[in-house]
Design a protein around this motif. Structure first.
Motif, short mmCIF file in Angstrom:
data_model
loop_
_atom_site.label_atom_id
_atom_site.label_comp_id
_atom_site.label_asym_id
_atom_site.label_seq_id
_atom_site.Cartn_x
_atom_site.Cartn_y
_atom_site.Cartn_z
N LYS A 144 29.44 55.55 94.88
CA LYS A 144 29.49 56.75 95.71
C LYS A 144 30.18 56.46 97.05
CE LYS A 144 26.22 60.24 97.39
NZ LYS A 144 24.79 60.41 97.69
N ALA A 145 29.96 55.25 97.55
CA ALA A 145 30.58 54.85 98.83
C ALA A 145 31.99 54.29 98.62
CB ALA A 145 29.71 53.82 99.53
N ASN A 146 32.45 54.31 97.36
CA ASN A 146 33.77 53.81 97.01
C ASN A 146 33.94 52.32 97.36
OD1 ASN A 146 36.26 54.14 95.86
ND2 ASN A 146 37.25 54.80 97.75
N MET A 147 32.90 51.54 97.08
CA MET A 147 32.92 50.11 97.37
C MET A 147 32.78 49.31 96.07
SD MET A 147 33.37 49.36 100.53
CE MET A 147 33.73 50.45 101.90
N PRO A 148 33.38 48.11 96.00
CA PRO A 148 33.28 47.29 94.77
C PRO A 148 31.88 46.73 94.59
CG PRO A 148 34.39 46.07 96.52
CD PRO A 148 34.16 47.45 97.06
N TYR A 149 31.53 46.43 93.34
CA TYR A 149 30.20 45.87 93.09
C TYR A 149 30.22 44.98 91.84
CZ TYR A 149 30.13 49.89 89.87
OH TYR A 149 30.44 50.81 88.89
N ILE A 150 29.28 44.04 91.81
CA ILE A 150 29.09 43.17 90.65
C ILE A 150 27.66 43.39 90.17
CG2 ILE A 150 28.87 40.76 89.87
CD1 ILE A 150 31.76 41.31 90.34
N THR A 151 27.51 43.91 88.95
CA THR A 151 26.15 44.12 88.41
C THR A 151 25.96 43.36 87.10
OG1 THR A 151 26.92 46.17 87.42
CG2 THR A 151 25.77 46.36 89.51
N GLU A 152 27.04 42.76 86.60
CA GLU A 152 26.90 41.88 85.44
C GLU A 152 26.82 40.46 85.98
OE1 GLU A 152 26.34 43.02 82.41
OE2 GLU A 152 26.55 45.05 83.18
N ARG A 153 27.05 39.48 85.14
CA ARG A 153 26.97 38.08 85.60
C ARG A 153 28.00 37.84 86.71
NH1 ARG A 153 29.58 33.47 84.60
NH2 ARG A 153 31.14 34.59 83.36
N TRP A 154 27.61 37.11 87.75
CA TRP A 154 28.53 36.77 88.84
C TRP A 154 29.60 35.83 88.29
CZ3 TRP A 154 29.80 38.03 93.74
CH2 TRP A 154 30.60 37.14 94.46
N PRO A 155 30.89 36.22 88.35
CA PRO A 155 31.92 35.33 87.81
C PRO A 155 32.12 34.16 88.79
CG PRO A 155 32.82 37.52 88.37
CD PRO A 155 31.44 37.43 88.93
N GLY A 156 31.82 32.96 88.38
CA GLY A 156 31.96 31.78 89.25
C GLY A 156 33.37 31.73 89.83
N GLY A 157 33.47 31.50 91.15
CA GLY A 157 34.78 31.47 91.79
C GLY A 157 35.29 32.85 92.15
N MET A 158 34.41 33.84 92.03
CA MET A 158 34.79 35.22 92.35
C MET A 158 35.43 35.30 93.75
SD MET A 158 34.44 38.59 91.88
CE MET A 158 35.29 39.50 93.13
N LEU A 159 34.87 34.54 94.70
CA LEU A 159 35.42 34.55 96.06
C LEU A 159 36.26 33.31 96.33
CD1 LEU A 159 32.19 35.71 97.96
CD2 LEU A 159 34.11 37.14 97.26
N THR A 160 35.73 32.13 95.96
CA THR A 160 36.44 30.89 96.27
C THR A 160 37.70 30.71 95.43
OG1 THR A 160 34.87 29.78 94.81
CG2 THR A 160 34.45 29.60 97.18
N ASN A 161 37.75 31.38 94.29
CA ASN A 161 38.95 31.28 93.45
C ASN A 161 39.47 32.70 93.16
OD1 ASN A 161 40.94 30.14 91.94
ND2 ASN A 161 39.64 29.45 90.28
N PHE A 162 39.60 33.45 94.24
CA PHE A 162 39.92 34.88 94.14
C PHE A 162 41.25 35.15 93.42
CE2 PHE A 162 41.23 39.02 96.07
CZ PHE A 162 40.20 39.78 95.55
N VAL A 163 42.22 34.24 93.59
CA VAL A 163 43.55 34.42 92.97
C VAL A 163 43.41 34.53 91.45
CG1 VAL A 163 45.83 33.37 92.69
CG2 VAL A 163 44.67 33.23 94.88
N THR A 164 42.58 33.65 90.86
CA THR A 164 42.38 33.66 89.41
C THR A 164 41.71 34.96 88.97
OG1 THR A 164 42.15 31.27 89.52
CG2 THR A 164 41.39 32.31 87.51
N ILE A 165 40.74 35.40 89.75
CA ILE A 165 40.04 36.65 89.43
C ILE A 165 41.02 37.82 89.47
CG2 ILE A 165 38.22 38.25 90.21
CD1 ILE A 165 37.02 35.71 88.99
N ARG A 166 41.91 37.81 90.46
CA ARG A 166 42.92 38.87 90.56
C ARG A 166 43.84 38.88 89.33
NH1 ARG A 166 42.58 43.32 92.25
NH2 ARG A 166 44.81 43.61 92.30
N LYS A 167 44.13 37.67 88.83
CA LYS A 167 44.99 37.57 87.62
C LYS A 167 44.31 38.26 86.44
CE LYS A 167 47.63 33.38 88.62
NZ LYS A 167 47.59 31.91 88.49
#
Length: 273
Positions: free
Chosen positions: A87-110
């Protein structure tokens, strides 16, 4: 915003119920009001003050145009977080946290881009040129990516902040945010260490009513920040347009035609006597 946070509402939602006293983290002592029937009771006046403090900061982050990533993978919080953050138009993670979601953001973007390329294949007809087996594999991959990363597909850069429900459960997310100096906002129960978090909201993080109450306050502040940003943008746009508009030309008044000078009569000659 502070006056919107009623202690009675927090009480009705069961925000004050902590964990069993034997499971407590001593660092939560400043936020504990008392012990009742072997359970710690959270001081709701402190909770209200902390919600207000967190809301002010979240409002500023949203107004600056940065994203706030909401994280909650526990069963009773998943749907609430998906609904409120959506509703606030913000991203969210409600399934398993993908390891490296932040520290390996480039791979997640791929991986997110892979999802977009599958969508393009379906649009331009390339998908139908694949064999039945390949199409099935691609569909499975798309569904898996959507489940884990669908809600962050619009997040093109690292978030400006993290909002977490249950910091014990989401410890990997907390560690990654700490490593990158991303501010952490969280609902912190009596069994957790508040020192892990920048903005602590002492609250019951197990009951869905409590989670919903806190998330409503928080996302309302985010929405307020976004509308402030929109209003500011529109004001600047109007200012620019006004500056770019040509100045109105001064009206030239048509002068009345000048009257022809009256013929000057020659003085009458004196009659000769």
């Amino acid at each position: 915003m502070a006056n919107n946070i009623e202690v009675k509402d927090l009480l009705d939602a069961g925000v004050h119920f902590g964990h069993l006293t034997r499971k407590w983290d001593p660092n939560m002592a400043p936020y504990i009001y008392m012990e009742r029937n072997g359970i710690h009771i959270i001081n709701l006046y402190k909770t209200a003050a902390k919600i207000d403090e967190a809301n002010e900061a979240l409002k500023k982050i949203a107004a600056s145009g940065r994203k706030i990533l909401f994280v909650a993978t526990k069963k009773q919080a998943k749907d609430i977080v998906a609904e409120k953050a959506g509703k606030a138009n913000m991203p969210y993670i409600t399934e398993r946290w993908p390891g490296g979601m932040l520290t390996n953001f480039v791979t997640i973007r791929k991986a997110v881009k892979k999802m977009a390329s599958i969508d393009r294949m379906k649009k331009d007809g390339t998908f139908m040129t694949l064999s039945k087996k390949e199409r099935l594999q691609v569909d499975r991959l798309r569904a898996k990516l959507e489940k884990n990363l669908g809600s962050i597909s619009d997040m093109t850069r690292l978030p400006g902040a993290l909002f977490v429900v249950d910091i014990k459960r989401e410890h990997i997310a907390i560690k990654e945010a700490q490593k990158l100096n991303i501010p952490i906002f969280a609902m912190v129960d009596t069994n957790s260490d508040p020192r892990e978090v920048d903005y602590v909201i002492p609250a019951n993080d197990d009951a869905s009513k409590s989670i919903e109450n806190i998330l409503t306050h928080v996302t309302d502040a985010v929405i307020e920040g976004l509308s402030d940003r929109k209003a500011e943008k529109e004001a600047k746009k109007a200012e620019k347009e006004a500056a770019a508009a040509p100045a109105p030309k001064a009206e030239v008044k048509a002068e009345a035609p000048k009257e022809a000078p009256a013929a000057v009569e020659a003085p009458a000659k004196e009659e000769t006597k």
